[in-house]
Design a protein around this motif. Structure first.
Motif, PDB file in Angstrom:
ATOM      1  N   ILE A  24      -4.474  -4.321  -5.850  1.00 18.81           N
ATOM      2  CA  ILE A  24      -3.404  -4.464  -6.839  1.00 18.81           C
ATOM      3  C   ILE A  24      -2.413  -3.308  -6.703  1.00 18.81           C
ATOM      4  O   ILE A  24      -1.207  -3.477  -6.821  1.00 18.81           O
ATOM      5  N   TRP A  25      -2.940  -2.105  -6.421  1.00 23.52           N
ATOM      6  CA  TRP A  25      -2.100  -0.905  -6.347  1.00 23.52           C
ATOM      7  C   TRP A  25      -1.151  -0.977  -5.155  1.00 23.52           C
ATOM      8  O   TRP A  25       0.049  -0.769  -5.304  1.00 23.52           O
ATOM      9  N   VAL A  26      -1.670  -1.257  -3.940  1.00 19.28           N
ATOM     10  CA  VAL A  26      -0.807  -1.221  -2.758  1.00 19.28           C
ATOM     11  C   VAL A  26      -0.204  -2.571  -2.405  1.00 19.28           C
ATOM     12  O   VAL A  26       0.878  -2.606  -1.836  1.00 19.28           O
ATOM     13  N   GLY A  27      -0.917  -3.672  -2.717  1.00 12.03           N
ATOM     14  CA  GLY A  27      -0.617  -5.009  -2.223  1.00 12.03           C
ATOM     15  C   GLY A  27       0.841  -5.242  -1.894  1.00 12.03           C
ATOM     16  O   GLY A  27       1.692  -5.171  -2.767  1.00 12.03           O
ATOM     17  N   PRO A  28       1.190  -5.559  -0.635  1.00 15.45           N
ATOM     18  CA  PRO A  28       2.607  -5.639  -0.291  1.00 15.45           C
ATOM     19  C   PRO A  28       3.340  -6.766  -1.007  1.00 15.45           C
ATOM     20  O   PRO A  28       4.497  -6.584  -1.366  1.00 15.45           O
ATOM     21  N   THR A  29       2.713  -7.901  -1.227  1.00 16.87           N
ATOM     22  CA  THR A  29       3.413  -9.010  -1.887  1.00 16.87           C
ATOM     23  C   THR A  29       2.849  -9.217  -3.294  1.00 16.87           C
ATOM     24  O   THR A  29       1.730  -8.799  -3.579  1.00 16.87           O
ATOM     25  N   PRO A  30       3.635  -9.842  -4.180  1.00 18.12           N
ATOM     26  CA  PRO A  30       3.095 -10.164  -5.509  1.00 18.12           C
ATOM     27  C   PRO A  30       1.894 -11.091  -5.444  1.00 18.12           C
ATOM     28  O   PRO A  30       1.031 -11.058  -6.327  1.00 18.12           O
ATOM     29  N   PHE A  31       1.815 -11.909  -4.383  1.00 17.33           N
ATOM     30  CA  PHE A  31       0.694 -12.861  -4.294  1.00 17.33           C
ATOM     31  C   PHE A  31      -0.624 -12.132  -4.049  1.00 17.33           C
ATOM     32  O   PHE A  31      -1.664 -12.543  -4.565  1.00 17.33           O
ATOM     33  N   ASP A  32      -0.553 -11.032  -3.269  1.00 12.20           N
ATOM     34  CA  ASP A  32      -1.758 -10.222  -3.081  1.00 12.20           C
ATOM     35  C   ASP A  32      -2.269  -9.717  -4.417  1.00 12.20           C
ATOM     36  O   ASP A  32      -3.466  -9.773  -4.700  1.00 12.20           O
ATOM     37  N   ARG A  33      -1.350  -9.235  -5.234  1.00  8.56           N
ATOM     38  CA  ARG A  33      -1.745  -8.683  -6.539  1.00  8.56           C
ATOM     39  C   ARG A  33      -2.365  -9.770  -7.401  1.00  8.56           C
ATOM     40  O   ARG A  33      -3.406  -9.579  -8.028  1.00  8.56           O
ATOM     41  N   MET A  34      -1.727 -10.953  -7.400  1.00  2.00           N
ATOM     42  CA  MET A  34      -2.246 -12.037  -8.237  1.00  2.00           C
ATOM     43  C   MET A  34      -3.625 -12.472  -7.758  1.00  2.00           C
ATOM     44  O   MET A  34      -4.511 -12.783  -8.558  1.00  2.00           O
ATOM     45  N   LEU A  35      -3.810 -12.476  -6.442  1.00  5.32           N
ATOM     46  CA  LEU A  35      -5.114 -12.859  -5.882  1.00  5.32           C
ATOM     47  C   LEU A  35      -6.198 -11.893  -6.346  1.00  5.32           C
ATOM     48  O   LEU A  35      -7.276 -12.309  -6.779  1.00  5.32           O
ATOM     49  N   ALA A  36      -5.890 -10.592  -6.291  1.00  6.52           N
ATOM     50  CA  ALA A  36      -6.883  -9.602  -6.705  1.00  6.52           C
ATOM     51  C   ALA A  36      -7.179  -9.735  -8.194  1.00  6.52           C
ATOM     52  O   ALA A  36      -8.344  -9.641  -8.609  1.00  6.52           O
TER      53      ALA A  36
END
Lengths: 103, 167, 134
Positions: A24-36
């Motif tokens: 969530i902290w580094v995730g390059p795209t918003p989708f990475d954050r949402m996935l986490a």
């Protein structure tokens, strides 16, 4: 025995959520954050059942776990739809700008 | 016919989630299930032409399908574990996107096929447009496995036995 | 070297204190630990995999099975006797398992589709080779 097993399982689960927080902290795209966030939410349902086992009130905490799983699914769907719609709006604005440039 | 089935399914859910068997709680359940059935009985089943026996057979075939897909989920997890933990698996990883057309007709069968593809090793459904499936695959080996159409055939056997015989 | 005859009574006593049925509890412990192992695979995959789509592979699959295994394990662990209440508890937990079985791939697909329509292109083979060299 059950208490010790629950404590060890809960702690291990909590420790393994730290990689997700990193994502969530580094995730390059918003989708990475949402996935986490989605993965953490699913695991929280399990964590609620574990807490219920520790308190000896599983029958109560299971209902919370059901509600949490439902809410997690709905939030994932809503956020993905929202990001999708935002993108199409952005495309629309770009098209409008291109039209303006042409004019 | 179908409203009664919807009511029975809803009431089973009520009994499981409420967990109390006195007259008051069961009465509340009956009242709320009747209201929900009255408001939204046309939502649950799409195709109303099928008879009850055909439905039961379909449900039974679907229950027989579940152990196979569960075993596939276990295999998929072992695959992901291998990719994540070993260096060799990481080097082998060659992601790509594959497109294919499906023979399935109904929406629910397509939904089950998409979920099954997501749960089998190394493949995830990206996009469905009509009959066309776009799928993200991890490696060449898995792509060949996917295009052999085993999953599609299994799903077609469950929901549309006529299609399998025709092809 | 630990003697089996010396260990067994201790374990049995510990189980008696906790309550519950012994073989079922052992199966429950095993399922829980197995779920934890698969979740470890997911967590490491979330860190190590190169792009969003490959991370989705780790999350979409590992999440489903590890949650299912852990919940099923706890359903067996908390089963104290074969009364109606404990059966109801098991059925409730299995309802969560069934729900997650359907919804996890669906939400994965929704996120995947949103990302794909946002022109977030998946990594090609040459990009990956470049990244491996670094």
């Amino acid at each position: 025995m059950i208490d010790w097993f629950s404590i060890v399982m809960g702690t291990a689960l909590f420790l393994m959520m730290i990689p997700m927080v990193y994502r969530i902290w580094v995730g390059p795209t918003p989708f990475d954050r949402m996935l986490a966030v989605n993965v953490i939410g699913t695991k929280t349902a399990v964590l609620l059942v574990i807490i219920g086992t520790l308190f000896g009130r599983v029958d109560m905490f299971v209902d919370f776990a059901i509600a949490y799983a439902l809410l997690n699914f709905v939030s994932a769907i809503v956020v993905s739809r929202y990001l999708n719609r935002t993108v199409s709006l952005r495309d629309m604005e770009e098209k409008e700008k291109a039209k303006e440039v042409e004019a | 016919m179908y409203p009664i089935i919807v009511f029975i399914l809803l009431f089973l859910n009520w009994i499981v989630f409420s967990g109390k068997f006195d007259v008051f709680h069961l009465g509340l359940g009956i009242v709320s299930c009747v209201v929900v059935t009255w408001l939204s009985h046309d939502l649950l089943f799409h195709d109303r032409k099928k008879g009850l026996i055909a439905r039961t057979r379909e449900a039974w075939r679907f229950i027989c399908y579940i152990p196979w897909i569960t075993w596939e989920v276990v295999l998929a997890n072992v695959h992901v574990f291998k990719l994540a933990m070993t260096r060799k698996g990481y080097v082998e990883m060659v992601p790509r996107v594959v497109t294919f057309k499906t023979i399935l007709k109904t929406d629910f069968a397509k939904f089950v096929l998409a979920n099954s593809i997501t749960l089998t090793p190394g493949t995830i459904t990206m996009l469905i447009r009509g009959d066309t499936f776009h799928i993200h695959v991890m490696s060449q080996f898995l792509e060949d496995d996917l295009l052999s159409g085993l999953i599609e055939q299994k799903v077609a056997e469950v929901f549309e036995p006529g299609v399998v015989n025709a092809v | 070297m630990i003697h089996v005859q010396a260990v067994l009574p201790v374990v049995a006593e510990a189980v008696d204190k906790g309550g519950g049925i012994f073989p079922l509890q052992l199966i429950g412990f095993a399922l829980g630990v197995l779920g934890l192992v698969f979740f470890l695979g997911t967590a490491v995959g979330m860190i190590r995999f190169p792009d969003f789509y490959t991370r989705m592979h780790a999350a979409g699959k590992g999440d489903t099975l590890s949650t299912m295994l852990m919940l099923a394990g706890f359903a067996l662990v908390t089963m104290e006797d074969f009364s109606l209440g404990s059966w109801l508890l098991v059925v409730k937990i299995m309802a969560i398992v069934l729900f997650l079985y359907i919804t996890c791939p669906t939400s994965t697909h929704a996120l995947m589709r949103a990302a794909f329509e946002d022109d977030e292109m998946p990594l090609e083979e040459k990009d990956l080779a470049k990244r491996k060299k670094k």
